[in-house]
Design a protein around this motif. Structure first.
Motif, PDB file in Angstrom:
ATOM      1  N   GLN A  31     -13.483  19.220  -5.219  1.00  9.89           N
ATOM      2  CA  GLN A  31     -12.093  18.818  -5.432  1.00  9.89           C
ATOM      3  C   GLN A  31     -12.059  17.776  -6.524  1.00  9.89           C
ATOM      4  O   GLN A  31     -13.066  17.156  -6.838  1.00  9.89           O
ATOM      5  N   GLY A  32     -10.893  17.583  -7.099  1.00  4.80           N
ATOM      6  CA  GLY A  32     -10.771  16.547  -8.114  1.00  4.80           C
ATOM      7  C   GLY A  32      -9.366  16.468  -8.655  1.00  4.80           C
ATOM      8  O   GLY A  32      -8.508  17.303  -8.368  1.00  4.80           O
ATOM      9  N   GLY A  33      -9.148  15.440  -9.450  1.00  4.96           N
ATOM     10  CA  GLY A  33      -7.823  15.147  -9.973  1.00  4.96           C
ATOM     11  C   GLY A  33      -7.290  16.201 -10.930  1.00  4.96           C
ATOM     12  O   GLY A  33      -8.044  16.859 -11.639  1.00  4.96           O
ATOM     13  N   ILE A  34      -5.981  16.324 -10.911  1.00  5.41           N
ATOM     14  CA  ILE A  34      -5.275  17.186 -11.859  1.00  5.41           C
ATOM     15  C   ILE A  34      -4.812  16.286 -12.995  1.00  5.41           C
ATOM     16  O   ILE A  34      -4.097  15.304 -12.774  1.00  5.41           O
ATOM     17  N   ASP A  35      -5.235  16.595 -14.201  1.00  2.71           N
ATOM     18  CA  ASP A  35      -4.858  15.798 -15.362  1.00  2.71           C
ATOM     19  C   ASP A  35      -3.387  16.013 -15.704  1.00  2.71           C
ATOM     20  O   ASP A  35      -2.827  17.078 -15.414  1.00  2.71           O
ATOM     21  N   PRO A  36      -2.739  15.025 -16.335  1.00  7.38           N
ATOM     22  CA  PRO A  36      -1.336  15.194 -16.741  1.00  7.38           C
ATOM     23  C   PRO A  36      -1.165  16.459 -17.585  1.00  7.38           C
ATOM     24  O   PRO A  36      -1.934  16.698 -18.522  1.00  7.38           O
ATOM     25  N   GLY A  37      -0.198  17.288 -17.221  1.00  6.94           N
ATOM     26  CA  GLY A  37       0.076  18.519 -17.951  1.00  6.94           C
ATOM     27  C   GLY A  37      -0.815  19.689 -17.579  1.00  6.94           C
ATOM     28  O   GLY A  37      -0.609  20.801 -18.061  1.00  6.94           O
ATOM     29  N   GLU A  38      -1.795  19.469 -16.724  1.00  5.00           N
ATOM     30  CA  GLU A  38      -2.725  20.525 -16.324  1.00  5.00           C
ATOM     31  C   GLU A  38      -2.178  21.280 -15.119  1.00  5.00           C
ATOM     32  O   GLU A  38      -1.611  20.687 -14.199  1.00  5.00           O
ATOM     33  N   MET A  47       0.827  -1.199   0.000  1.00  2.00           N
ATOM     34  CA  MET A  47       0.000   0.000   0.000  1.00  2.00           C
ATOM     35  C   MET A  47       0.869   1.260   0.000  1.00  2.00           C
ATOM     36  O   MET A  47       0.592   2.190  -0.731  1.00  2.00           O
ATOM     37  N   THR A  48       1.923   1.292   0.807  1.00  2.00           N
ATOM     38  CA  THR A  48       2.739   2.501   0.890  1.00  2.00           C
ATOM     39  C   THR A  48       3.589   2.722  -0.347  1.00  2.00           C
ATOM     40  O   THR A  48       4.188   3.773  -0.490  1.00  2.00           O
ATOM     41  N   ASP A  49       3.637   1.742  -1.246  1.00  2.57           N
ATOM     42  CA  ASP A  49       4.398   1.946  -2.477  1.00  2.57           C
ATOM     43  C   ASP A  49       3.554   2.604  -3.564  1.00  2.57           C
ATOM     44  O   ASP A  49       4.078   2.984  -4.604  1.00  2.57           O
ATOM     45  N   LEU A  50       2.258   2.766  -3.326  1.00  4.34           N
ATOM     46  CA  LEU A  50       1.403   3.458  -4.284  1.00  4.34           C
ATOM     47  C   LEU A  50       1.640   4.964  -4.193  1.00  4.34           C
ATOM     48  O   LEU A  50       1.869   5.493  -3.106  1.00  4.34           O
ATOM     49  N   PRO A  51       1.542   5.682  -5.311  1.00  2.00           N
ATOM     50  CA  PRO A  51       1.712   7.150  -5.268  1.00  2.00           C
ATOM     51  C   PRO A  51       0.437   7.848  -4.792  1.00  2.00           C
ATOM     52  O   PRO A  51      -0.612   7.225  -4.661  1.00  2.00           O
ATOM     53  N   TYR A  52       0.571   9.138  -4.564  1.00  2.00           N
ATOM     54  CA  TYR A  52      -0.579   9.972  -4.240  1.00  2.00           C
ATOM     55  C   TYR A  52      -1.176  10.538  -5.517  1.00  2.00           C
ATOM     56  O   TYR A  52      -0.454  10.872  -6.458  1.00  2.00           O
ATOM     57  N   ARG A  53      -2.479  10.652  -5.551  1.00  2.65           N
ATOM     58  CA  ARG A  53      -3.186  11.226  -6.700  1.00  2.65           C
ATOM     59  C   ARG A  53      -3.090  12.742  -6.623  1.00  2.65           C
ATOM     60  O   ARG A  53      -3.487  13.347  -5.629  1.00  2.65           O
ATOM     61  N   PRO A  54      -2.579  13.389  -7.686  1.00  5.44           N
ATOM     62  CA  PRO A  54      -2.549  14.857  -7.696  1.00  5.44           C
ATOM     63  C   PRO A  54      -3.963  15.413  -7.810  1.00  5.44           C
ATOM     64  O   PRO A  54      -4.761  14.942  -8.621  1.00  5.44           O
ATOM     65  N   CYS A  55      -4.264  16.392  -6.993  1.00  6.82           N
ATOM     66  CA  CYS A  55      -5.636  16.863  -6.881  1.00  6.82           C
ATOM     67  C   CYS A  55      -5.656  18.362  -6.592  1.00  6.82           C
ATOM     68  O   CYS A  55      -4.711  18.897  -6.013  1.00  6.82           O
TER      69      CYS A  55
END
Length: 161
Positions: free
Chosen positions: A38-45, A1-9
């Motif tokens: 709130q919500g996710g930040i898309d790649p490059g956004e 579980m701790t090896d998963l990244p955080y979702r950019p938001c």
């Protein structure tokens, strides 16, 4: 579980003319859980662009109905409870790393329409800022307290306007 990244938001604290904060009740929760948009930040956004997009997607509020007051310094992070890791966001994230923005709402309540194409809330209301931590799901409480502390000087100034 701790090896998963955080979702950019990106997260939005939206205040009305009296200094109350917008919250919505999530559709995907059986809990009496309210949250700010709130919500996710898309790649490059850019985070601010993501915040504006999410605000529209979740509240129907047009960009000309809000004004940026302040962007919080740094990121705010929370971990999902162990029972949710692997079940939400297709199991790709351990939690979220959020950038928060404080906006002033310039419109009227009739400018808010949560029945959007990406509807996430079943109800909405304005609340006092200090009520935020007790209305959010417990695993986000510390994050909401930190966001509230970050914006406290500006929130107090908004009330004095």
């Amino acid at each position: 579980m701790t090896d998963l990244p955080y979702r950019p938001c990106a997260g939005i604290m939206l205040v009305d003319r009296t200094g109350r904060v917008f919250v919505g009740q999530r559709m995907d929760s059986t809990l009496e859980a309210w949250q700010m948009p709130q919500g996710g930040i898309d790649p490059g956004e850019e985070p601010l662009s993501a915040a504006m997009r999410e605000l529209g997607e979740e509240t129907g509020i047009a960009p000309d109905k809000v004004e940026l007051i302040e962007a919080a310094d740094g990121d705010f992070v929370y971990d999902l409870p162990p029972e949710l890791v692997g079940k939400v966001w297709k199991g790709r994230w351990r939690g979220q790393s959020q950038r928060w923005f404080l906006f002033r709402f310039l419109g009227e309540d009739t400018d808010i329409d949560i029945a959007t194409a990406h509807q996430e809330f079943r109800a909405w209301r304005w609340i006092e800022p200090d009520d935020l931590p007790r209305l959010i799901v417990p695993f986000k409480r510390a994050l909401y307290e930190a966001v509230l502390a970050a914006f406290r000087p500006r929130l107090d100034a908004e009330r004095a306007r």
